[in-house]
Design a protein around this motif. Structure first.
Motif, PDB file in Angstrom:
ATOM      1  N   GLY A  42      -4.735  38.971   6.341  1.00  0.00           N
ATOM      2  CA  GLY A  42      -5.691  38.132   6.394  1.00  0.00           C
ATOM      3  C   GLY A  42      -7.348  38.465   6.814  1.00  0.00           C
ATOM      4  N   LEU A  43      -7.192  39.637   7.125  1.00  0.00           N
ATOM      5  CA  LEU A  43      -8.402  40.369   7.857  1.00  0.00           C
ATOM      6  C   LEU A  43      -9.252  41.107   6.671  1.00  0.00           C
ATOM      7  CD1 LEU A  43      -7.335  41.530  11.383  1.00  0.00           C
ATOM      8  CD2 LEU A  43      -8.216  39.181  10.591  1.00  0.00           C
ATOM      9  N   ALA A  44     -10.628  40.967   6.960  1.00  0.00           N
ATOM     10  CA  ALA A  44     -11.449  41.893   5.868  1.00  0.00           C
ATOM     11  C   ALA A  44     -11.291  43.450   6.309  1.00  0.00           C
ATOM     12  CB  ALA A  44     -12.893  41.625   6.255  1.00  0.00           C
ATOM     13  N   PRO A  45     -11.292  44.346   5.145  1.00  0.00           N
ATOM     14  CA  PRO A  45     -10.985  45.703   5.027  1.00  0.00           C
ATOM     15  C   PRO A  45     -11.742  46.582   6.567  1.00  0.00           C
ATOM     16  CG  PRO A  45     -11.593  45.140   2.951  1.00  0.00           C
ATOM     17  CD  PRO A  45     -11.712  43.732   3.780  1.00  0.00           C
ATOM     18  N   ASN A  46     -13.024  46.113   6.706  1.00  0.00           N
ATOM     19  CA  ASN A  46     -13.708  46.844   7.814  1.00  0.00           C
ATOM     20  C   ASN A  46     -13.094  46.536   9.068  1.00  0.00           C
ATOM     21  OD1 ASN A  46     -14.726  44.038   7.600  1.00  0.00           O
ATOM     22  ND2 ASN A  46     -16.498  44.730   8.857  1.00  0.00           N
ATOM     23  N   ILE A  47     -12.483  45.160   9.156  1.00  0.00           N
ATOM     24  CA  ILE A  47     -11.804  44.618  10.531  1.00  0.00           C
ATOM     25  C   ILE A  47     -10.423  45.156  10.506  1.00  0.00           C
ATOM     26  CG2 ILE A  47     -11.056  42.824  11.795  1.00  0.00           C
ATOM     27  CD1 ILE A  47     -14.271  42.891  11.615  1.00  0.00           C
ATOM     28  N   VAL A  48      -9.706  45.466   9.566  1.00  0.00           N
ATOM     29  CA  VAL A  48      -8.524  46.114   9.468  1.00  0.00           C
ATOM     30  C   VAL A  48      -8.568  47.545   9.811  1.00  0.00           C
ATOM     31  CG1 VAL A  48      -6.819  47.059   7.875  1.00  0.00           C
ATOM     32  CG2 VAL A  48      -7.539  44.586   7.630  1.00  0.00           C
ATOM     33  N   GLN A  49      -9.597  48.433   9.598  1.00  0.00           N
ATOM     34  CA  GLN A  49      -9.872  49.609   9.951  1.00  0.00           C
ATOM     35  C   GLN A  49     -10.090  49.640  11.506  1.00  0.00           C
ATOM     36  OE1 GLN A  49      -9.984  52.596   8.449  1.00  0.00           O
ATOM     37  NE2 GLN A  49     -10.054  51.957   6.439  1.00  0.00           N
ATOM     38  N   MET A  50     -10.714  48.749  12.098  1.00  0.00           N
ATOM     39  CA  MET A  50     -10.886  48.507  13.609  1.00  0.00           C
ATOM     40  C   MET A  50      -9.630  48.202  14.070  1.00  0.00           C
ATOM     41  SD  MET A  50     -13.110  45.645  15.778  1.00  0.00           S
ATOM     42  CE  MET A  50     -14.531  45.717  14.484  1.00  0.00           C
ATOM     43  N   ILE A  51      -8.866  47.393  13.730  1.00  0.00           N
ATOM     44  CA  ILE A  51      -7.652  47.057  14.382  1.00  0.00           C
ATOM     45  C   ILE A  51      -6.496  48.160  14.393  1.00  0.00           C
ATOM     46  CG2 ILE A  51      -5.485  45.556  14.172  1.00  0.00           C
ATOM     47  CD1 ILE A  51      -7.770  44.296  15.360  1.00  0.00           C
ATOM     48  N   PHE A  52      -6.562  48.947  13.139  1.00  0.00           N
ATOM     49  CA  PHE A  52      -5.717  50.002  13.384  1.00  0.00           C
ATOM     50  C   PHE A  52      -6.225  51.111  14.112  1.00  0.00           C
ATOM     51  CE2 PHE A  52      -3.428  47.872   9.896  1.00  0.00           C
ATOM     52  CZ  PHE A  52      -2.239  48.360   9.976  1.00  0.00           C
ATOM     53  N   SER A  53      -7.461  51.347  14.225  1.00  0.00           N
ATOM     54  CA  SER A  53      -7.992  52.455  15.118  1.00  0.00           C
ATOM     55  C   SER A  53      -7.435  52.153  16.718  1.00  0.00           C
ATOM     56  CB  SER A  53      -9.483  52.445  14.940  1.00  0.00           C
ATOM     57  OG  SER A  53     -10.142  53.318  16.064  1.00  0.00           O
ATOM     58  N   LEU A  54      -7.666  50.767  17.149  1.00  0.00           N
ATOM     59  CA  LEU A  54      -7.182  50.394  18.283  1.00  0.00           C
ATOM     60  C   LEU A  54      -5.717  50.448  18.622  1.00  0.00           C
ATOM     61  CD1 LEU A  54      -9.492  47.301  18.443  1.00  0.00           C
ATOM     62  CD2 LEU A  54      -9.600  49.144  20.105  1.00  0.00           C
ATOM     63  N   ILE A  55      -5.094  50.251  17.439  1.00  0.00           N
ATOM     64  CA  ILE A  55      -3.471  50.498  17.609  1.00  0.00           C
ATOM     65  C   ILE A  55      -3.284  52.041  18.032  1.00  0.00           C
ATOM     66  CG2 ILE A  55      -1.274  50.522  16.348  1.00  0.00           C
ATOM     67  CD1 ILE A  55      -2.226  48.127  14.785  1.00  0.00           C
ATOM     68  N   THR A  56      -3.993  52.883  17.316  1.00  0.00           N
ATOM     69  CA  THR A  56      -3.943  54.237  17.822  1.00  0.00           C
ATOM     70  C   THR A  56      -3.991  54.353  19.123  1.00  0.00           C
ATOM     71  OG1 THR A  56      -4.341  54.934  15.171  1.00  0.00           O
ATOM     72  CG2 THR A  56      -4.278  56.675  16.811  1.00  0.00           C
ATOM     73  N   ASP A  57      -5.294  53.815  19.501  1.00  0.00           N
ATOM     74  CA  ASP A  57      -5.741  54.149  21.092  1.00  0.00           C
ATOM     75  C   ASP A  57      -4.650  53.348  22.061  1.00  0.00           C
ATOM     76  OD1 ASP A  57      -7.985  55.084  20.247  1.00  0.00           O
ATOM     77  OD2 ASP A  57      -9.383  53.254  20.287  1.00  0.00           O
ATOM     78  N   ILE A  58      -4.151  52.425  21.634  1.00  0.00           N
ATOM     79  CA  ILE A  58      -3.049  51.877  22.636  1.00  0.00           C
ATOM     80  C   ILE A  58      -1.878  52.776  22.594  1.00  0.00           C
ATOM     81  CG2 ILE A  58      -1.361  49.729  22.868  1.00  0.00           C
ATOM     82  CD1 ILE A  58      -3.659  48.117  21.399  1.00  0.00           C
ATOM     83  N   ASN A  59      -1.596  53.481  21.442  1.00  0.00           N
ATOM     84  CA  ASN A  59      -0.244  54.275  21.519  1.00  0.00           C
ATOM     85  C   ASN A  59      -0.719  55.358  22.293  1.00  0.00           C
ATOM     86  OD1 ASN A  59       0.906  56.797  19.668  1.00  0.00           O
ATOM     87  ND2 ASN A  59       2.335  55.304  20.537  1.00  0.00           N
ATOM     88  N   LYS A  60      -1.932  56.001  22.314  1.00  0.00           N
ATOM     89  CA  LYS A  60      -2.477  57.194  23.077  1.00  0.00           C
ATOM     90  C   LYS A  60      -2.406  56.894  24.412  1.00  0.00           C
ATOM     91  CE  LYS A  60      -5.297  59.318  19.710  1.00  0.00           C
ATOM     92  NZ  LYS A  60      -6.633  59.692  19.073  1.00  0.00           N
ATOM     93  N   GLN A  61      -2.608  55.542  25.109  1.00  0.00           N
ATOM     94  CA  GLN A  61      -2.537  55.251  26.333  1.00  0.00           C
ATOM     95  C   GLN A  61      -1.055  55.133  26.941  1.00  0.00           C
ATOM     96  OE1 GLN A  61      -4.610  51.477  26.791  1.00  0.00           O
ATOM     97  NE2 GLN A  61      -6.596  52.361  26.523  1.00  0.00           N
ATOM     98  N   GLY A  62      -0.103  55.320  26.099  1.00  0.00           N
ATOM     99  CA  GLY A  62       1.490  55.474  26.293  1.00  0.00           C
ATOM    100  C   GLY A  62       2.349  54.373  25.925  1.00  0.00           C
ATOM    101  N   THR A  63       1.865  53.488  25.182  1.00  0.00           N
ATOM    102  CA  THR A  63       2.557  52.212  24.763  1.00  0.00           C
ATOM    103  C   THR A  63       3.347  52.675  23.335  1.00  0.00           C
ATOM    104  OG1 THR A  63       0.987  50.971  25.743  1.00  0.00           O
ATOM    105  CG2 THR A  63       2.662  49.848  24.053  1.00  0.00           C
ATOM    106  N   THR A  64       4.668  52.525  23.263  1.00  0.00           N
ATOM    107  CA  THR A  64       5.330  52.740  22.063  1.00  0.00           C
ATOM    108  C   THR A  64       5.225  51.622  21.406  1.00  0.00           C
ATOM    109  OG1 THR A  64       7.058  53.808  23.256  1.00  0.00           O
ATOM    110  CG2 THR A  64       7.540  53.476  21.166  1.00  0.00           C
ATOM    111  N   ILE A  65       5.008  51.734  19.995  1.00  0.00           N
ATOM    112  CA  ILE A  65       4.794  50.584  19.045  1.00  0.00           C
ATOM    113  C   ILE A  65       5.499  50.526  17.765  1.00  0.00           C
ATOM    114  CG2 ILE A  65       2.970  49.571  17.137  1.00  0.00           C
ATOM    115  CD1 ILE A  65       0.638  50.763  19.217  1.00  0.00           C
ATOM    116  N   LEU A  66       6.237  49.456  17.391  1.00  0.00           N
ATOM    117  CA  LEU A  66       6.825  49.099  16.219  1.00  0.00           C
ATOM    118  C   LEU A  66       5.894  48.121  15.452  1.00  0.00           C
ATOM    119  CD1 LEU A  66       9.264  49.066  14.382  1.00  0.00           C
ATOM    120  CD2 LEU A  66      10.396  47.340  15.820  1.00  0.00           C
TER     121      LEU A  66
END
Length: 234
Positions: free
Chosen positions: A164-188
């Motif tokens: 339900g998010l706009a495309p530009n917000i989706v890009q931001m969310i997925f960038s943040l998901i990558t950042d969270i993973n780089k901090q050491g959190t495993t993600i499913l």
């Protein structure tokens, strides 16, 4: 880190998961993609202890957690950001986040979690006293992920973060998901937007009507003609 073996789940007479096997190693982002009704959220909710597994085994960090209560899984190092965000609309941003740290007793650790979340999501800090129900969809998604991070999970379960998010917000969310993973959190990651999911993942599984039909390197799956035709609109 997480191993799923022969998992079967039912909703009444509906056989939702039909003996699925999955494995996630520490430090990975692993995606589970599939169409509506394939069983993606059921998989996540069964792992998280919200839906009962009829058969099979779920192992997390070497411990059998099959059908363990959801609140106990938080103490084990697992946290869920649910589909639809499910923020507490009448509570403030800060109150929502504090609920995510309910299992913590150390005030210093709680404040460190707040700082981590605000560093990742500066917009939430700007709206710290604002009621969650008045936030935009993207801000509510940030809040839902931030709340899940407050317990400092080793494994973060994300259910349809782009819904339900706009495309530009989706890009931001997925960038943040990558950042969270780089901090050491495993993600499913459970995601209907297969393009975005595969672009940030190391590996992926394809789920069709309760059965894993394909798995492997995420970029190789993105190039597979069957995946392109079914999920990537190519």
């Amino acid at each position: 880190m997480l191993k799923i073996e022969g998992l079967h789940t039912y909703y009444g007479n509906i056989h939702a998961l039909k003996g699925i096997d999955m494995e996630i190693d520490e430090g990975e982002i692993v995606s589970l993609i599939g169409s509506n009704g394939a069983g993606k959220s059921t998989t996540l909710n069964t792992i998280a202890g919200l839906v009962h597994a009829a058969q099979g085994k779920i192992t997390f960090q070497g411990r059998d957690i099959t059908n363990m209560h959801a609140y106990k899984l938080v103490d084990q190092g697992m946290s869920l950001s649910p589909e639809g965000r499910e923020v507490f609309a009448a509570l403030t941003v800060e109150e929502n986040l504090r609920l995510g740290a309910y299992s913590k007793k150390d005030k210093g650790a709680i404040e460190a979690s707040f700082q981590r979340v605000y560093d990742l999501f500066p917009r939430l800090k700007e709206r710290i006293t604002q009621q969650a129900g008045t936030l935009s969809g993207g801000e509510q998604q940030m809040l839902a992920i931030g709340r899940a991070l407050m317990s400092e999970p080793r494994l973060l379960l994300l259910d349809e973060p782009s819904l339900g998010l706009a495309p530009n917000i989706v890009q931001m969310i997925f960038s943040l998901i990558t950042d969270i993973n780089k901090q050491g959190t495993t993600i499913l990651l459970i995601e209907q937007n297969a393009n975005m999911a595969l672009s940030v993942s190391s590996r992926a599984y394809v789920l069709e009507t309760g059965t894993i039909t394909m798995s492997g390197d995420a970029h190789e799956l993105a190039d597979d003609p069957r995946v392109k035709k079914a999920y990537l609109a190519m």
